[in-house]
Design a protein around this motif. Structure first.
Motif: not given
Length: 406
Positions: A198-202, A218-221, A236-240, A252-255
């Motif tokens: 998981t990466a980014g901020g919700t 999101g850079k670290m993720g 699989t990346l789950i990206v906020a 990438a799965v965008h949420v």
């Protein structure tokens, strides 16, 4: 690990150039083939003949001295190298590299190099901490250049502080570690494993045009995800919300919200081998998001928040064979809070950083992290690129999985 490896040794003009003789000798004794490029100022401290005798190869100092007429020397050397090692690396050469200047044999060759580069900085303590030098080193780190941290002690100028070139024995060990890790990556230790990152901020909506979020880039993720894929995993990346786009080669799965992220992770949880929770998930969300834009009225606006599900803790309680890696961004009491979070959330590893440290905060290309397990501190990583940190984390995860027989 050095037998047959082609190492291009760059020597620049600092008093630590005398250590290059020992370094060259030790590399050759380990089985490496060494070729040397010296700057003109380096020859004031140590002779070309010395390094020629130790490397058993001609030493290059002049861009226009073509020793083999049918070959362009700086291109041939750049293509030849498996690893480029600049030791000592002066502030001047570091600045040239950062700016892309090629005005001598070494700096010109470095512009043509595609092999990995390691620098062993050596300079006065005040030069080492000068804003221009720290900026240049940060720029090189962001490009993947590996810095071999200088030591602390009495310097040739009479000052005491950080700036002494690392000892040749330690530099040789760094080179051996580099090639050992290359071999590990070639062996694909995570082949066949499913890794979710998981990466980014919700984002938690207040109304259609406003939301609560945080500074996660999101850079670290993304770095962790790329490392996992490099080690052979199905990722699989789950990206906020992020400041940069996710790697194009990774699914990438965008949420948007914490709830959506939990649902996306849960849907893949049973088949997951490793879950890396690098995202910064909002702890709270507005209780009743407005369906239309909230109009300004009065001097105050009260916003009622409710607690979000704790994704890491929930999955920590549910895990069976999954390997769970959590992250903790702290501003104080780093070790105390990291150990507490690891225990409460039943993580296998907890990666913690102090975001108040220069080079370790949100949005940077570098990080400074400590990695903990149930027994305590496992690794303490100095300022390195997030790509390098991601690789270290996933290599450790691969070792733990292999050790557990998973």
């Amino acid at each position: 690990m050095l037998i047959g490896k082609k190492i291009l040794l760059g020597v620049t003009g600092g008093i630590a150039a005398f250590k290059a003789a020992s370094l060259c000798s030790k590399l050759v004794k380990e089985g490496a083939e060494v070729r040397v490029i010296m700057t003109e100022s380096a020859t004031k401290f140590i002779s070309e003949l010395t390094l020629q005798a130790l490397s058993k190869n001609a030493v290059y100092t002049d861009t226009f001295d073509e020793k083999i007429p049918e070959k362009v020397a700086h291109i041939e050397l750049a293509d030849w190298a498996d690893l480029v090692l600049v030791a000592p690396a002066t502030a001047n050469m570091i600045g040239k590299m950062a700016a892309g200047i090629g005005d001598d044999m070494l700096s010109t060759t470095l512009l043509a190099v595609t092999a990995p580069i390691m620098l062993a900085p050596a300079m006065n303590v005040h030069m080492y901490t000068h804003p221009a030098v720290t900026r240049n080193m940060a720029e090189l780190r962001s490009r993947g250049v590996h810095m071999i941290e200088p030591g602390v002690g009495l310097l040739a100028c009479g000052y005491t502080g950080k700036g002494r070139m690392e000892e040749p024995e330690a530099i040789v060990e760094e080179a051996k570690l580099f090639f050992a890790r290359q071999a590990k990556r070639a062996a694909l230790p995570l082949a066949g494993k499913k890794v979710v990152v998981t990466a980014g901020g919700t984002i938690e909506r207040i109304d259609p045009v406003r939301y609560i979020t945080n500074d996660s880039s999101g850079k670290m993720g993304f770095a962790v995800a790329k490392a996992a894929q490099e080690l052979g995993a199905d990722v699989t990346l789950i990206v906020a919300r992020t400041q940069v786009d996710p790697p194009v080669q990774i699914n990438a799965v965008h949420v948007e919200s914490a709830v959506e992220m939990y649902e996306a992770v849960s849907a893949r949880w049973r088949e997951t081998d490793i879950l890396v929770k690098a995202a910064a998930v909002a702890d709270y969300r507005p209780k009743s998001p407005a369906q239309h834009k909230i109009k300004k009225s009065g001097d105050e606006l009260q916003l009622e928040l409710v607690k979000n599900i704790d994704i890491l803790q929930t999955l920590g309680e549910q895990k069976t064979t999954q390997f769970l890696i959590g992250f903790a961004a702290e501003t104080d009491h780093l070790e105390q809070y990291a150990k507490d979070k690891l225990k409460r959330k039943n993580c296998d590893l907890l990666v913690a950083n102090d975001v108040t440290q220069t080079g370790a905060g949100f949005g940077t290309d570098t990080n400074i992290v400590n990695i903990y397990d149930a027994a305590g501190l496992v690794q303490s990583l100095p300022m390195i690129t997030k790509e390098e940190a991601g690789l270290r984390i996933m290599e450790l995860a691969a070792e733990r999985l292999a050790g557990a027989g998973k």
